[in-house]
Design a protein around this motif. Structure first.
Motif, mmCIF file in Angstrom:
data_model
loop_
_atom_site.group_PDB
_atom_site.id
_atom_site.type_symbol
_atom_site.label_atom_id
_atom_site.label_comp_id
_atom_site.label_asym_id
_atom_site.label_seq_id
_atom_site.Cartn_x
_atom_site.Cartn_y
_atom_site.Cartn_z
ATOM 1 N N PRO A 157 -30.904 31.392 -34.475
ATOM 2 C CA PRO A 157 -32.154 32.068 -34.855
ATOM 3 C C PRO A 157 -33.284 31.884 -33.847
ATOM 4 O O PRO A 157 -34.248 32.653 -33.867
ATOM 5 N N ASP A 158 -33.166 30.894 -32.954
ATOM 6 C CA ASP A 158 -34.229 30.651 -31.973
ATOM 7 C C ASP A 158 -33.965 31.297 -30.619
ATOM 8 O O ASP A 158 -34.722 31.061 -29.670
ATOM 9 N N VAL A 159 -32.911 32.096 -30.510
ATOM 10 C CA VAL A 159 -32.632 32.733 -29.221
ATOM 11 C C VAL A 159 -33.776 33.680 -28.866
ATOM 12 O O VAL A 159 -34.266 34.428 -29.711
ATOM 13 N N PRO A 160 -34.281 33.633 -27.619
ATOM 14 C CA PRO A 160 -35.441 34.460 -27.266
ATOM 15 C C PRO A 160 -35.182 35.951 -27.302
ATOM 16 O O PRO A 160 -36.063 36.735 -27.657
ATOM 17 N N LEU A 161 -33.971 36.392 -26.919
ATOM 18 C CA LEU A 161 -33.706 37.826 -26.800
ATOM 19 C C LEU A 161 -32.199 38.077 -26.895
ATOM 20 O O LEU A 161 -31.395 37.293 -26.379
ATOM 21 N N VAL A 162 -31.851 39.189 -27.546
ATOM 22 C CA VAL A 162 -30.470 39.638 -27.604
ATOM 23 C C VAL A 162 -30.414 41.092 -27.166
ATOM 24 O O VAL A 162 -31.099 41.945 -27.737
ATOM 25 N N LEU A 163 -29.618 41.371 -26.150
ATOM 26 C CA LEU A 163 -29.347 42.761 -25.761
ATOM 27 C C LEU A 163 -28.247 43.291 -26.672
ATOM 28 O O LEU A 163 -27.135 42.747 -26.697
#
Length: 338
Positions: A157-163
């Protein structure tokens, strides 16, 4: 700001900027979603380990856009590496080579695993950022690998960005082959078949099966990070070798006859994962293809669906014998380990 973005030109620019700033982002490959970081940045690589709660001994695979870039990261490029790269890159094959002296250690002191992914978004991101990307699967360590952007967000949930590049086509991790030895050694079965590899380089050494002394396991009674078994090899050359890995929240059991075992269970508490027709009242059944490639493409998504259904136990049908099912057998064995 939305952390899941389309893999269009704007999304790629945003992801590349994050990577240049020594942050991380998740992106799709043809196998599973990866959590990418600048491979030369200690800060960025540390963020990957921290976000995933990944043990420090567990090495990372470096993703590059071309075979020439891969060769530049190697101290030497053996003939087997050249042959395999020519035949299978871009694609779901990772090669373990002696790492170049200028490349920092990424979990192993002397070697590095490298691959050229086939997914157009992964290749576009590598070209946009101009960096080699250390990129393990974009999920919390030990848990089910992600094959959609939603899987990534739910696990990290803390990942900055998902392509967001949609569902991964192959759905199971790359095959890892160590080409520092002769004949080459299979370290992790994966989406590329052993038959295809043998057709190019001939015989392969096979690693010891899961649960042998060549694997990594959690010490008895320990709730901490995974570790090397006492007295075992000092260097781990591939990810995916932990005794317990790829595991759902539910307890997973490998069985011969899941439908019979499920009979009489409380409704909604048991799920079945199988490639054979199965029916049991009150049981959530995930019927996957009897073709191993199609089964592998949906395996992790099916495990996510069973977890989402709230079952406490997953009864997984033992896969058939033979090399074509080796990667699936490996994943289910590790997912069922305690």
């Amino acid at each position: 700001m939305n952390r899941v973005v389309a893999a269009d030109a704007a999304g790629l620019r945003r992801a590349a900027e994050l990577l240049r700033q020594e942050s991380v982002c998740a992106f799709p490959t043809e196998t599973v979603y990866g959590l990418g970081a600048h491979a030369f940045s200690a800060r960025a690589v540390a963020a990957v380990y921290r976000l995933k709660h990944r043990p420090s001994w567990n090495p990372l695979i470096v993703h590059v856009a071309t075979a020439a870039e891969a060769e530049a990261l190697a101290h030497e490029w053996p003939p087997a590496a050249r042959l395999l790269a020519e035949h299978f890159w871009p694609g779901p094959l990772s090669l373990v080579v002696e790492r170049a002296h200028h490349l920092p250690a990424l979990g192993g002191p002397s070697t590095v695993a490298i691959r050229v992914p086939a997914h157009p978004v992964a290749l576009a991101l590598l070209r946009e950022c101009g960096l080699p990307l250390a990129a393990p699967s974009a999920n919390r360590s030990e848990s089910i690998s992600p094959t959609t952007a939603d899987h990534v967000i739910r696990s990290l949930p803390d990942v900055p960005l998902v392509l967001d590049g949609g569902a991964c086509r192959l759905g199971i991790e790359s095959t890892v082959v160590d080409v520092t030895v002769s004949p080459p050694r299979l370290l992790r079965p994966g989406a590329l078949s052993l038959r295809a590899i043998r057709d190019v380089v001939g015989p392969l050494q096979l690693s010891r099966p899961s649960g042998s002394s060549g694997q990594l396991s959690r010490p008895a009674g320990s709730s901490g990070q995974l570790s090397h078994p006492a007295g075992d090899a000092p260097e781990v050359r591939s990810p995916g070798l932990a005794h317990r890995h790829y595991a759902p929240r539910a307890r997973l059991l490998l069985v011969d006859d899941p439908a019979t075992l499920a009979e009489g269970s409380d409704p909604g508490t048991v799920g079945i994962l199988t490639h054979l027709p199965a029916a049991a009242e009150g049981v959530h059944v995930e019927l996957l293809s009897a073709d191993p490639l199609e089964y592998g493409a949906d395996l992790y998504a099916a495990l996510h669906r069973l977890d989402d259904a709230g079952v406490a136990t997953i009864l997984a049908q033992d896969p058939p014998p033979g090399d074509d099912w080796l990667a699936i057998r490996d994943r289910l064995t590790r997912a069922s380990a305690q």
